[in-house]
Design a protein around this motif. Structure first.
Motif, PDB file in Angstrom:
ATOM      1  N   LEU A   1      70.665  14.006 109.723  1.00  0.00           N
ATOM      2  CA  LEU A   1      70.689  15.053 110.741  1.00  0.00           C
ATOM      3  C   LEU A   1      70.693  16.436 110.122  1.00  0.00           C
ATOM      4  N   ALA A   2      71.576  16.528 109.086  1.00  0.00           N
ATOM      5  CA  ALA A   2      71.601  17.887 108.254  1.00  0.00           C
ATOM      6  C   ALA A   2      70.456  18.449 107.550  1.00  0.00           C
ATOM      7  N   ILE A   3      69.473  17.481 107.257  1.00  0.00           N
ATOM      8  CA  ILE A   3      68.323  17.694 106.527  1.00  0.00           C
ATOM      9  C   ILE A   3      67.412  18.227 107.547  1.00  0.00           C
ATOM     10  N   ASP A   4      67.452  17.552 108.537  1.00  0.00           N
ATOM     11  CA  ASP A   4      66.453  18.078 109.875  1.00  0.00           C
ATOM     12  C   ASP A   4      66.887  19.350 110.443  1.00  0.00           C
TER      13      ASP A   4
ATOM     14  N   TYR B   1      67.506  18.977 101.359  1.00  0.00           N
ATOM     15  CA  TYR B   1      68.288  18.064 101.087  1.00  0.00           C
ATOM     16  C   TYR B   1      69.458  18.251 100.035  1.00  0.00           C
ATOM     17  N   ARG B   2      69.255  19.610  99.159  1.00  0.00           N
ATOM     18  CA  ARG B   2      70.335  20.053  98.540  1.00  0.00           C
ATOM     19  C   ARG B   2      71.594  20.638  99.503  1.00  0.00           C
ATOM     20  N   ALA B   3      71.035  21.405 100.690  1.00  0.00           N
ATOM     21  CA  ALA B   3      72.032  21.723 101.719  1.00  0.00           C
ATOM     22  C   ALA B   3      72.837  20.629 102.286  1.00  0.00           C
ATOM     23  N   ALA B   4      72.160  19.632 102.658  1.00  0.00           N
ATOM     24  CA  ALA B   4      72.835  18.560 103.078  1.00  0.00           C
ATOM     25  C   ALA B   4      73.980  17.771 102.242  1.00  0.00           C
ATOM     26  N   MET B   5      73.423  17.657 101.018  1.00  0.00           N
ATOM     27  CA  MET B   5      74.342  17.111 100.180  1.00  0.00           C
ATOM     28  C   MET B   5      75.588  18.128  99.582  1.00  0.00           C
ATOM     29  N   GLY B   6      75.320  19.538  99.738  1.00  0.00           N
ATOM     30  CA  GLY B   6      76.392  20.438  99.776  1.00  0.00           C
ATOM     31  C   GLY B   6      77.345  20.162 100.897  1.00  0.00           C
TER      32      GLY B   6
ATOM     33  N   PHE C   1      68.527  21.894 109.052  1.00  0.00           N
ATOM     34  CA  PHE C   1      68.218  23.141 107.943  1.00  0.00           C
ATOM     35  C   PHE C   1      66.887  23.337 108.140  1.00  0.00           C
ATOM     36  N   SER C   2      66.001  22.575 108.734  1.00  0.00           N
ATOM     37  CA  SER C   2      64.521  22.994 108.794  1.00  0.00           C
ATOM     38  C   SER C   2      64.414  24.234 109.564  1.00  0.00           C
ATOM     39  N   VAL C   3      65.275  24.631 110.758  1.00  0.00           N
ATOM     40  CA  VAL C   3      65.240  25.439 111.542  1.00  0.00           C
ATOM     41  C   VAL C   3      65.272  26.875 110.678  1.00  0.00           C
ATOM     42  N   LEU C   4      65.969  26.778 109.383  1.00  0.00           N
ATOM     43  CA  LEU C   4      65.968  28.173 108.439  1.00  0.00           C
ATOM     44  C   LEU C   4      64.841  28.375 107.824  1.00  0.00           C
ATOM     45  N   GLY C   5      63.661  27.377 108.109  1.00  0.00           N
ATOM     46  CA  GLY C   5      62.419  27.559 107.277  1.00  0.00           C
ATOM     47  C   GLY C   5      62.609  27.097 105.760  1.00  0.00           C
ATOM     48  N   TRP C   6      63.727  26.433 105.422  1.00  0.00           N
ATOM     49  CA  TRP C   6      63.760  25.922 104.111  1.00  0.00           C
ATOM     50  C   TRP C   6      62.711  24.734 103.697  1.00  0.00           C
ATOM     51  N   SER C   7      62.610  24.696 102.372  1.00  0.00           N
ATOM     52  CA  SER C   7      61.656  23.613 101.846  1.00  0.00           C
ATOM     53  C   SER C   7      62.424  22.123 101.854  1.00  0.00           C
ATOM     54  N   GLU C   8      61.641  21.203 101.847  1.00  0.00           N
ATOM     55  CA  GLU C   8      62.508  19.993 101.721  1.00  0.00           C
ATOM     56  C   GLU C   8      63.368  19.742 100.949  1.00  0.00           C
ATOM     57  N   PRO C   9      63.098  20.064  99.664  1.00  0.00           N
ATOM     58  CA  PRO C   9      64.248  19.918  98.537  1.00  0.00           C
ATOM     59  C   PRO C   9      65.392  20.701  98.942  1.00  0.00           C
ATOM     60  N   ASP C  10      65.088  22.010  99.298  1.00  0.00           N
ATOM     61  CA  ASP C  10      66.261  22.719  99.450  1.00  0.00           C
ATOM     62  C   ASP C  10      67.052  22.358 100.705  1.00  0.00           C
TER      63      ASP C  10
END
Length: 425
Positions: free
Chosen positions: A377-380, A393-398, A382-391
């Motif tokens: 859910l977090a990975i999806d 993933y990193r934010a979700a793990m954060g 963070f897409s509203v922020l326009g981040w790349s997929e690797p970023d």
């Protein structure tokens, strides 16, 4: 200290097994647990074949994997009562009968609904494969030996996860996925024969003894116990999160963030599972010595678990540079929290061991589900922020790292308080 507050059973010295009997009992249980973890992980290896042959999409595969855990979770609370009442031998044999039927049904399935029903039935059937032996070990083994047996049971489980990867890929062309599930059904029957022959019968505590040591029926005693509450946050978040990473998110990270090919990711998962196997094997050797030197489970967790948090922070910071070795290191360092499982059983009366272990196991598997779903859910999100997929993933793990830190602090506070009160620093 809290680790030593449990009230021993009056029958403990009578019920404890000799070395030869203990080894035989352990091996019979370990064989069943090996097959239970193999059947848990095998669908991931078979997923490409199942997708083509039965026209399954990604959501079907995800639901198929979740069906196992759904069936597993359904039985945990009644399982604890049945284990305390009827003993490990009778309960695990009854449950494994369902696992055999589940494997046979999976081999015969011709559509997704049949596969899903078979997975739910299989999850229910193998749900006693760890709780039953740990309940028996609570009465049959000395405390130090219980810690060793728990670690080596988990090592056996890691071996089953390893066997579900490359060995299954080698056998698929020879036997097909249906043939493999027929073979698993037969092997589980074989493990049942070993348990029936090796595991001793269960002796229930007398009613007078139950009243004397205060072990009423139900789960009220378990939920209210301060030690159970202390271990609950790290069991749900840290332990459940470790399993969620090992069984799901390490693979997509390697492909989406670190740039691995699917084949390299599969090899990385093999390395992670092999590392976990070695870690639990080593824990089995060092645990009794650490217990003898006064290192309780909560003390080891308090000092060791923060290392996993540091490794997870390094993974988030490195991003594409964090491949399977760092994920393996994270999982290995997280094995400190696995010590909480037998410690919870030791902190409560032996007559409530089945309920204590099942309740804690339910918390762990609830954590697996919550972390697996939550990271997705977090990975999806963070897409509203326009981040790349690797970023993303990193934010979700954060976010997962933050939850792990908070859970650890929730465990640490009562631990520090008890150490200060006991002046045992």
């Amino acid at each position: 200290m809290l680790f030593g507050t449990s009230t021993p059973s009056a029958n403990a010295s009578v019920d404890q097994l000799g070395l030869r009997a203990a080894v035989t009992v352990f091996l019979s249980f370990a064989l069943a647990y090996f097959f239970s973890t193999l059947v848990r992980a095998i669908t991931a290896t078979m997923s490409p074949t199942l997708s083509v042959e039965l026209a399954l999409n990604a959501s079907d595969l995800g639901l198929l994997a979740g069906g196992y855990f759904f069936g597993f979770a359904l039985t945990q609370l009644p399982l604890g009562n049945w284990l305390d009442r009827h003993g490990p031998r009778r309960v695990i044999l009854a449950f494994l009968s369902l696992a055999v039927l589940g494997c046979m049904a999976f081999a015969l399935a011709t559509n997704f609904s049949g596969l899903l029903a078979a997975r739910v039935l299989t999850g229910m059937g193998v749900s006693a494969c760890l709780m039953a032996p740990l309940t028996g070990y609570r009465r049959w083994l000395a405390p130090a030996a219980q810690m060793r047996a728990n670690s080596w049971m988990l090592m056996t489980g890691s071996l089953g996860m390893v066997a579900a990867t490359l060995p299954v890929q080698w056998l698929m062309p020879l036997m097909g996925w249906r043939g493999l599930f027929w073979a698993l059904a037969a092997l589980i029957v074989l493990s049942m024969l070993g348990i029936a022959a090796a595991v001793p019968p269960w002796r229930r505590a007398a009613p007078l003894l139950q009243g004397a040591i205060g072990t009423p029926p139900g789960y009220g005693l378990i939920w209210r116990h301060p030690y159970f509450r202390q271990m609950l946050p790290i069991g749900f978040v840290n332990y459940g999160g470790m399993v969620a990473v090992q069984t799901l998110w390490a693979g997509p990270w390697m492909v989406k963030v670190a740039g691995y090919t699917p084949q390299q990711s599969a090899a990385g998962l093999f390395g992670i599972n092999l590392s976990m196997l070695c870690a639990f094997w080593l824990w089995g050797f060092v645990n009794p010595r650490l217990v003898q030197r006064g290192w309780s489970a909560e003390r080891l967790i308090a000092w060791g678990l923060p290392v996993s948090l540091v490794v997870l922070a390094a993974i988030v910071l490195q991003g594409a540079g964090a491949g399977w070795p760092l994920w393996a290191l994270f999982c290995v360092c997280s094995t400190f929290v696995a010590l909480s499982q037998p410690a919870v059983a030791l902190a409560l009366p032996a007559e409530a061991a089945g309920r204590a272990l099942s309740a804690y196991n339910l918390a762990i598997f609830s954590g697996v589900f919550a972390v697996q779903w939550g990271i997705g859910l977090a990975i999806d999100a963070f897409s509203v922020l326009g981040w790349s997929e690797p970023d993303r993933y990193r934010a979700a793990m954060g976010v997962f790292l933050l939850c792990c830190v908070l859970a650890y602090l929730g465990f640490l506070r009562p631990y520090v308080r008890s150490r200060v009160c006991n002046t045992d620093l």
